[in-house]
Design a protein around this motif. Sequence first.
Motif, PDB file in Angstrom:
ATOM      1  N   HIS A  56      23.891  13.315  -2.131  1.00 28.17           N
ATOM      2  CA  HIS A  56      23.211  14.392  -2.855  1.00 28.17           C
ATOM      3  C   HIS A  56      24.071  14.754  -4.058  1.00 28.17           C
ATOM      4  O   HIS A  56      25.265  14.447  -4.099  1.00 28.17           O
ATOM      5  CB  HIS A  56      22.945  15.608  -1.965  1.00 28.17           C
ATOM      6  N   HIS A  58      25.570  17.274  -5.449  1.00 32.53           N
ATOM      7  CA  HIS A  58      26.585  18.314  -5.637  1.00 32.53           C
ATOM      8  C   HIS A  58      27.855  17.676  -6.190  1.00 32.53           C
ATOM      9  O   HIS A  58      28.212  16.547  -5.840  1.00 32.53           O
ATOM     10  CB  HIS A  58      26.871  19.052  -4.324  1.00 32.53           C
ATOM     11  N   ASP A  60      30.970  17.822  -5.761  1.00 34.61           N
ATOM     12  CA  ASP A  60      32.038  17.272  -4.918  1.00 34.61           C
ATOM     13  C   ASP A  60      31.675  15.908  -4.335  1.00 34.61           C
ATOM     14  O   ASP A  60      32.543  15.199  -3.836  1.00 34.61           O
ATOM     15  CB  ASP A  60      32.436  18.260  -3.803  1.00 34.61           C
ATOM     16  N   HIS A  61      30.389  15.528  -4.405  1.00 35.09           N
ATOM     17  CA  HIS A  61      29.942  14.227  -3.899  1.00 35.09           C
ATOM     18  C   HIS A  61      29.687  13.222  -5.028  1.00 35.09           C
ATOM     19  O   HIS A  61      29.833  12.024  -4.839  1.00 35.09           O
ATOM     20  CB  HIS A  61      28.663  14.406  -3.070  1.00 35.09           C
ATOM     21  N   HIS A 131      19.476  20.731   2.521  1.00 35.90           N
ATOM     22  CA  HIS A 131      20.681  21.172   1.799  1.00 35.90           C
ATOM     23  C   HIS A 131      20.398  21.085   0.300  1.00 35.90           C
ATOM     24  O   HIS A 131      20.712  22.015  -0.454  1.00 35.90           O
ATOM     25  CB  HIS A 131      21.862  20.300   2.213  1.00 35.90           C
ATOM     26  N   ASP A 150      25.771  16.404   3.473  1.00 31.09           N
ATOM     27  CA  ASP A 150      25.961  17.791   3.912  1.00 31.09           C
ATOM     28  C   ASP A 150      24.763  18.309   4.706  1.00 31.09           C
ATOM     29  O   ASP A 150      24.432  19.492   4.657  1.00 31.09           O
ATOM     30  CB  ASP A 150      26.212  18.701   2.699  1.00 31.09           C
TER      31      ASP A 150
HETATM   32 ZN   LIG Z   1      26.627  19.689  -0.916  1.00 32.31          ZN
END
Ligand SMILES: [Zn+2]
Length: 209
Positions: A56, A58, A60-61, A131, A150
């Motif tokens: 996904h 975000h 941090d990914h 999420h 997540d």
């Molecule tokens: Zn996330």
Amino acid sequence: MIHEILPVGALQCNCSVLGDELSREAIVVDPGDDIGEIVKILQRHGLTAKMIVITHAHIDHIGGAHKLRALTGAPVYMNEDDSFLADNLTVQAGWLGVQPPENPGIDTPANEGDTLRIGSMEAHVLHTPGHTPGSISLYLPLEQKVIGGDTLFRNSIGRTDLPGGDTGKIGQSIRGKLYVLPDETVVIPGHGDSTTIGREKKLNPFVRG
Ligand SMILES: [Zn+2]
């Protein structure tokens, strides 16, 4: 199969390097940061990255995906329902107080029912929204593992209070797509310790099987 899990970046996102021992091809899942360390893992095993999969969008990914593609040439696979998040990486960087990374865009859309193959390894794409709208999980039936981003954590589930989050949908995704997998399936979540489907069905305080 080679499987290295490296927590990357300030939020310690679990990046997975999945390598086929015969073909020496690899899939890198969620290269959020620390691309130098990820490249070292590839080199240590003599692996060539063939695909970059984002569970996904975000930061941090997805944060290191543009850099990893520039270094390896591997295309980026992601679900298009998360494009709006990839398009606002500057806003996400602001939440964390870090420099915004470049948006890698999507080379190949990842959709429910797709099968990604390297050597004899196959990874099935499960669309598990909640999420984020475009959250996906990768199910590796031969390895009895699922890389869940997540969506599902040991004793927890992904937060749904960020843009595009949906509490109803994350419950449906967990019950309908993850809890139907064999109990012994190992879950590698986007953060923290691994667990199993059977354990979470019994003990997860947010979604019981
Ligand atoms: Zn996330």
